[in-house]
Design a protein around this motif. Structure first.
Motif, PDB file in Angstrom:
ATOM      1  N   TYR A  14       0.853  -1.172   0.124  1.00  0.00           N
ATOM      2  CA  TYR A  14       0.030   0.047  -0.073  1.00  0.00           C
ATOM      3  C   TYR A  14       0.864   1.150  -0.040  1.00  0.00           C
ATOM      4  O   TYR A  14       1.884   1.353   0.904  1.00  0.00           O
ATOM      5  CB  TYR A  14      -0.887   0.020   1.372  1.00  0.00           C
ATOM      6  N   LEU A  15       0.624   2.273  -0.870  1.00  0.00           N
ATOM      7  CA  LEU A  15       1.528   3.339  -0.904  1.00  0.00           C
ATOM      8  C   LEU A  15       0.726   4.587  -0.555  1.00  0.00           C
ATOM      9  O   LEU A  15       1.604   5.793  -0.908  1.00  0.00           O
ATOM     10  CB  LEU A  15       2.048   3.486  -2.356  1.00  0.00           C
ATOM     11  N   GLY A  16      -0.510   4.458  -0.025  1.00  0.00           N
ATOM     12  CA  GLY A  16      -1.187   5.675   0.099  1.00  0.00           C
ATOM     13  C   GLY A  16      -0.879   6.194   1.542  1.00  0.00           C
ATOM     14  O   GLY A  16       0.002   5.667   2.157  1.00  0.00           O
ATOM     15  N   PRO A  17      -1.743   7.226   2.052  1.00  0.00           N
ATOM     16  CA  PRO A  17      -1.531   7.674   3.529  1.00  0.00           C
ATOM     17  C   PRO A  17      -1.570   6.620   4.416  1.00  0.00           C
ATOM     18  O   PRO A  17      -2.472   5.632   4.415  1.00  0.00           O
ATOM     19  CB  PRO A  17      -2.718   8.707   3.500  1.00  0.00           C
ATOM     20  N   ASP A  25       7.068  -2.489  13.090  1.00  0.00           N
ATOM     21  CA  ASP A  25       6.726  -3.956  12.890  1.00  0.00           C
ATOM     22  C   ASP A  25       5.455  -3.932  11.881  1.00  0.00           C
ATOM     23  O   ASP A  25       4.970  -5.092  11.450  1.00  0.00           O
ATOM     24  CB  ASP A  25       6.305  -4.551  14.312  1.00  0.00           C
ATOM     25  N   ASP A  26       5.061  -2.923  11.709  1.00  0.00           N
ATOM     26  CA  ASP A  26       3.912  -2.730  10.942  1.00  0.00           C
ATOM     27  C   ASP A  26       3.894  -2.801   9.298  1.00  0.00           C
ATOM     28  O   ASP A  26       5.325  -2.170   8.762  1.00  0.00           O
ATOM     29  CB  ASP A  26       2.853  -1.525  10.906  1.00  0.00           C
ATOM     30  N   PHE A  27       3.327  -3.471   8.583  1.00  0.00           N
ATOM     31  CA  PHE A  27       3.311  -3.163   7.164  1.00  0.00           C
ATOM     32  C   PHE A  27       1.839  -3.091   6.542  1.00  0.00           C
ATOM     33  O   PHE A  27       0.943  -3.836   7.069  1.00  0.00           O
ATOM     34  CB  PHE A  27       4.282  -4.303   6.267  1.00  0.00           C
ATOM     35  N   PHE A  28       1.667  -2.530   5.164  1.00  0.00           N
ATOM     36  CA  PHE A  28       0.442  -2.246   4.826  1.00  0.00           C
ATOM     37  C   PHE A  28       0.352  -2.773   3.442  1.00  0.00           C
ATOM     38  O   PHE A  28       1.307  -2.705   2.733  1.00  0.00           O
ATOM     39  CB  PHE A  28       0.270  -0.827   4.882  1.00  0.00           C
ATOM     40  N   GLU A  82     -11.895  -0.675   4.549  1.00  0.00           N
ATOM     41  CA  GLU A  82     -12.481  -1.294   3.455  1.00  0.00           C
ATOM     42  C   GLU A  82     -12.081  -0.778   1.849  1.00  0.00           C
ATOM     43  O   GLU A  82     -12.006  -1.892   0.902  1.00  0.00           O
ATOM     44  CB  GLU A  82     -13.865  -0.987   3.293  1.00  0.00           C
ATOM     45  N   SER A  83     -11.628   0.406   1.889  1.00  0.00           N
ATOM     46  CA  SER A  83     -11.141   0.884   0.533  1.00  0.00           C
ATOM     47  C   SER A  83      -9.789   1.601   0.753  1.00  0.00           C
ATOM     48  O   SER A  83      -9.589   2.669   0.372  1.00  0.00           O
ATOM     49  CB  SER A  83     -11.932   1.816  -0.012  1.00  0.00           C
ATOM     50  N   GLY A  84      -8.798   0.603   1.212  1.00  0.00           N
ATOM     51  CA  GLY A  84      -7.680   1.270   1.626  1.00  0.00           C
ATOM     52  C   GLY A  84      -6.555   0.183   1.784  1.00  0.00           C
ATOM     53  O   GLY A  84      -5.954  -0.352   0.848  1.00  0.00           O
ATOM     54  N   TYR A  85      -6.420  -0.317   3.059  1.00  0.00           N
ATOM     55  CA  TYR A  85      -5.361  -1.176   3.350  1.00  0.00           C
ATOM     56  C   TYR A  85      -5.679  -2.142   4.253  1.00  0.00           C
ATOM     57  O   TYR A  85      -6.568  -2.249   5.087  1.00  0.00           O
ATOM     58  CB  TYR A  85      -4.233  -0.427   3.811  1.00  0.00           C
ATOM     59  N   LEU A  86      -4.744  -3.282   4.284  1.00  0.00           N
ATOM     60  CA  LEU A  86      -4.801  -4.226   5.251  1.00  0.00           C
ATOM     61  C   LEU A  86      -3.534  -3.737   6.223  1.00  0.00           C
ATOM     62  O   LEU A  86      -2.430  -3.617   5.623  1.00  0.00           O
ATOM     63  CB  LEU A  86      -4.359  -5.573   4.564  1.00  0.00           C
ATOM     64  N   ARG A  87      -3.751  -3.881   7.518  1.00  0.00           N
ATOM     65  CA  ARG A  87      -2.603  -3.567   8.242  1.00  0.00           C
ATOM     66  C   ARG A  87      -2.215  -4.770   8.912  1.00  0.00           C
ATOM     67  O   ARG A  87      -2.915  -5.517   9.369  1.00  0.00           O
ATOM     68  CB  ARG A  87      -2.888  -2.561   9.513  1.00  0.00           C
ATOM     69  N   CYS A  88      -0.776  -5.036   8.915  1.00  0.00           N
ATOM     70  CA  CYS A  88      -0.401  -6.266   9.284  1.00  0.00           C
ATOM     71  C   CYS A  88       0.773  -6.213  10.069  1.00  0.00           C
ATOM     72  O   CYS A  88       1.717  -4.976  10.100  1.00  0.00           O
ATOM     73  CB  CYS A  88       0.219  -7.128   8.049  1.00  0.00           C
ATOM     74  N   LYS A  89       1.198  -7.113  11.032  1.00  0.00           N
ATOM     75  CA  LYS A  89       2.530  -7.113  11.985  1.00  0.00           C
ATOM     76  C   LYS A  89       3.467  -8.071  11.241  1.00  0.00           C
ATOM     77  O   LYS A  89       2.926  -9.326  10.865  1.00  0.00           O
ATOM     78  CB  LYS A  89       2.089  -7.537  13.416  1.00  0.00           C
ATOM     79  N   ARG A  90       4.616  -7.841  11.287  1.00  0.00           N
ATOM     80  CA  ARG A  90       5.419  -8.809  10.464  1.00  0.00           C
ATOM     81  C   ARG A  90       5.683 -10.035  11.506  1.00  0.00           C
ATOM     82  O   ARG A  90       5.424 -10.075  12.779  1.00  0.00           O
ATOM     83  CB  ARG A  90       6.730  -7.992  10.684  1.00  0.00           C
ATOM     84  N   TRP A  91       5.839 -10.990  10.854  1.00  0.00           N
ATOM     85  CA  TRP A  91       6.094 -12.348  11.631  1.00  0.00           C
ATOM     86  C   TRP A  91       7.176 -12.326  12.532  1.00  0.00           C
ATOM     87  O   TRP A  91       6.998 -12.958  13.394  1.00  0.00           O
ATOM     88  CB  TRP A  91       5.778 -13.522  10.519  1.00  0.00           C
TER      89      TRP A  91
END
Length: 112
Positions: A14-17, A25-28, A82-91
């Protein structure tokens, strides 16, 4: 709850805001009302309420196929818009947290 089918979404970074409260530890990942299916066709996406903790896999395209090089556990999904991103924590961050919990539970209880 009983799963009736596997949910797969093929996406990219995800490259948005981004939210101001985040850490290293977050990636989107991109997530919207449509996503690419396995064959690249557009598919309607599902609302993701209640699936936090789902595994996020990185899929590579190696020269020689090997399951260990094609699929790698990248993280877990912790939130989405819903119309943007998934927020994930690195494994690797999740693995460190699980190790800390394991060590804490292995210590004798000083209050016993």
């Amino acid at each position: 709850m009983h799963a009736t089918q596997l949910t797969q979404v093929y996406t990219s970074p995800y490259l948005g805001p981004l939210p101001s409260e985040r850490d290293d530890d977050d990636f989107f990942l991109q997530y919207g009302r449509t996503a690419k299916g396995a064959a690249g066709e557009p598919k309607a996406t599902l609302p993701l309420e209640g699936i936090s903790g789902a595994m996020v896999w990185a899929v590579a395209e190696p020269i020689v196929w090997d399951a260990r090089s094609v699929l790698q556990l990248a993280g877990i999904q912790v939130a989405y818009t819903e119309s943007g991103y998934l927020r994930c924590k690195r494994w690797d961050a999740m693995a460190r947290l699980l190790d800390q919990i394991h060590v804490a539970r292995a210590r004798p209880n000083s209050h016993a």
